[in-house]
Write an enzyme that holds these catalytic residues in place. Structure first.
Site, PDB file in Angstrom:
ATOM      1  N   ASP A  14      34.247  21.308  25.292  1.00 27.65           N
ATOM      2  CA  ASP A  14      34.540  21.690  26.676  1.00 27.65           C
ATOM      3  C   ASP A  14      34.539  20.471  27.588  1.00 27.65           C
ATOM      4  O   ASP A  14      35.353  20.370  28.521  1.00 27.65           O
ATOM      5  CB  ASP A  14      33.519  22.713  27.177  1.00 27.65           C
ATOM      6  CG  ASP A  14      33.701  24.085  26.540  1.00 27.65           C
ATOM      7  OD1 ASP A  14      34.745  24.295  25.888  1.00 27.65           O
ATOM      8  OD2 ASP A  14      32.796  24.932  26.689  1.00 27.65           O
ATOM      9  N   ASP A  71      48.762  16.853  24.050  1.00 25.17           N
ATOM     10  CA  ASP A  71      47.874  17.492  23.084  1.00 25.17           C
ATOM     11  C   ASP A  71      46.766  16.510  22.713  1.00 25.17           C
ATOM     12  O   ASP A  71      47.037  15.364  22.354  1.00 25.17           O
ATOM     13  CB  ASP A  71      48.657  17.913  21.837  1.00 25.17           C
ATOM     14  CG  ASP A  71      47.842  18.805  20.925  1.00 25.17           C
ATOM     15  OD1 ASP A  71      47.864  20.032  21.123  1.00 25.17           O
ATOM     16  OD2 ASP A  71      47.165  18.270  20.017  1.00 25.17           O
ATOM     17  N   ILE A  72      45.517  16.979  22.813  1.00 23.12           N
ATOM     18  CA  ILE A  72      44.379  16.108  22.513  1.00 23.12           C
ATOM     19  C   ILE A  72      44.342  15.808  21.021  1.00 23.12           C
ATOM     20  O   ILE A  72      44.424  16.718  20.184  1.00 23.12           O
ATOM     21  CB  ILE A  72      43.063  16.772  22.944  1.00 23.12           C
ATOM     22  CG1 ILE A  72      43.098  17.088  24.439  1.00 23.12           C
ATOM     23  CG2 ILE A  72      41.862  15.889  22.615  1.00 23.12           C
ATOM     24  CD1 ILE A  72      41.932  17.927  24.926  1.00 23.12           C
ATOM     25  N   GLU A 116      43.986  23.116  23.283  1.00 23.28           N
ATOM     26  CA  GLU A 116      43.861  21.709  23.664  1.00 23.28           C
ATOM     27  C   GLU A 116      45.180  21.117  24.131  1.00 23.28           C
ATOM     28  O   GLU A 116      45.338  19.905  24.215  1.00 23.28           O
ATOM     29  CB  GLU A 116      43.328  20.881  22.489  1.00 23.28           C
ATOM     30  CG  GLU A 116      44.256  20.792  21.289  1.00 23.28           C
ATOM     31  CD  GLU A 116      44.025  21.886  20.268  1.00 23.28           C
ATOM     32  OE1 GLU A 116      44.271  21.642  19.078  1.00 23.28           O
ATOM     33  OE2 GLU A 116      43.579  22.989  20.652  1.00 23.28           O
ATOM     34  N   ASN A 144      35.049  19.393  18.179  1.00 23.54           N
ATOM     35  CA  ASN A 144      34.326  20.670  18.149  1.00 23.54           C
ATOM     36  C   ASN A 144      33.448  20.805  16.914  1.00 23.54           C
ATOM     37  O   ASN A 144      32.287  21.203  16.994  1.00 23.54           O
ATOM     38  CB  ASN A 144      35.319  21.828  18.202  1.00 23.54           C
ATOM     39  CG  ASN A 144      35.684  22.220  19.625  1.00 23.54           C
ATOM     40  OD1 ASN A 144      34.973  21.900  20.558  1.00 23.54           O
ATOM     41  ND2 ASN A 144      36.796  22.908  19.785  1.00 23.54           N
TER      42      ASN A 144
END
Length: 348
Positions: free
Chosen positions: A229, A212-213, A255, A220
């Site tokens: 993106d 998971d980022i 994500e 964002n």
């Protein structure tokens, strides 16, 4: 499932299926009965091969084992696979038939019959010149028919090849995340079921990594979705660089990413996850012109190892719990499932 047995045959198969289910303590649920009926019918050789392998290993048919057999061979993805395989076989058959027609020519038999009739005319005293003229005319007509047929066969072959290519493109598109180019969750789930079944049959290890980022929403909100993106694509490239052989990397959702590592024990899966983490953290995200930097991207990862006979959902839950432990403990780190939950072979 499609069967064509008579009533007496179906009754016999049902009795054999129920007997085997009793012998191996398989609950007689509709799904389980369907699996074992299909097995004894002999119409699903891949299913029978899987069950025979489990029987040879004296595997216990737990609820997880039964569930995976059903979902792998008769779930929606299995049905999709069956339709695709059937379509491909039909296309292959059509191509082979067309090739044989091209090689042999469909006019050979008819032309041979006419030649035999001309021979009889000559033997019966017919005018030789007239017979030769008719033979030449028929030969030219056959040549023209065959030329036209050759063109039509060529066009048909190309049409089938175009269809095959289109179907393959559609299949890949249906299983791929359009933004990152990784597999999507649908393929991840289906491939995981297949790999778990193989691991159970072969007695091999298997691990799952969830990623998971870190602070993705911040990217964002601060820099816009276009930058978000770019972050997702950067993570996808990093996973592709690290995944090898039978490994399956996918965008699991938003994500979050997942990787299936067949034939991999916990120690090696942790090394894989750490490699991914380091590679990603070592990269700098810049603007297109390279004039400014958004900084580095980090990711939290959790790893779990498959336990023989367990439902796939349990494997995924442990990987998810390990991932959130990484988040809870400061992010940008790799965490293994709780030690007391590890299979004996991995804990040793």
């Amino acid at each position: 499932m499609v069967f064509s047995e008579t009533l007496s045959q179906a009754s016999s198969l049902a009795e054999r299926a129920l007997e085997l289910m009793r012998d191996h303590s398989v609950p007689p649920t509709p799904a389980n009965f369907g699996v074992w009926y299909a097995h004894v019918s002999g119409q699903y050789p891949d299913l029978s091969k899987a069950i025979d392998a489990l029987l040879q290993r004296n595997e216990r048919f737990s609820s997880g084992c039964n569930e995976e057999l059903y979902r792998t061979f008769f779930g929606s993805e299995g049905q999709t696979d069956a339709v695709r395989d059937t379509s491909e076989k039909m296309q292959d058959t059509a191509v082979r038939v067309i090739e044989k027609l091209r090689q042999a020519g469909v006019d050979v038999s008819s032309f041979g019959e006419k030649l035999a009739a001309f021979g009889e005319d000559v033997a019966n005293g017919g005018d030789l010149g007239s017979v030769i003229q008719r033979m030449l005319a028929e030969t030219e007509a056959a040549r023209q028919r065959n030329a036209k047929l050759e063109t039509q066969l060529g066009e048909a072959t190309q049409e089938i090849e175009d269809l095959r290519s289109h179907l393959e493109d559609l299949r890949i598109e249906a299983l791929t995340d359009s933004l990152t180019g990784l597999f999507n969750r649908k393929h991840f789930d289906a491939q995981l079921r297949r790999d778990v079944l193989h691991a159970r049959e072969a007695g091999e290890p298997l691990c799952v990594v969830f990623c998971d980022i870190d602070h993705f929403k911040r990217f964002n909100d601060t820099y816009g979705h276009a930058t978000g993106d770019k972050v997702l694509k950067l993570v996808a490239r990093t996973l592709k660089q690290s995944a090898k052989g039978r490994d399956t990397a996918a965008r699991y959702g938003g994500e979050e990413f997942g990787v299936v590592l067949p034939g991999t024990v916990m120690r090696d899966a942790l090394a894989f996850a750490e490699q991914v983490r380091r590679r990603l953290a070592g990269k700098e995200l810049k603007t297109l012109d390279g004039s400014s930097s958004f900084g580095s991207v980090t990711m939290s990862l959790g790893v779990s190892q498959y336990r023989a006979g367990e439902p796939v959902t349990h494997l995924l839950q442990r990987a998810d719990a390990a991932l959130y432990a990484s988040k809870r403990d400061g992010r940008n780190r790799v965490t293994a499932e709780a030690a007391d939950d590890l299979p004996e072979a991995a804990a040793s």
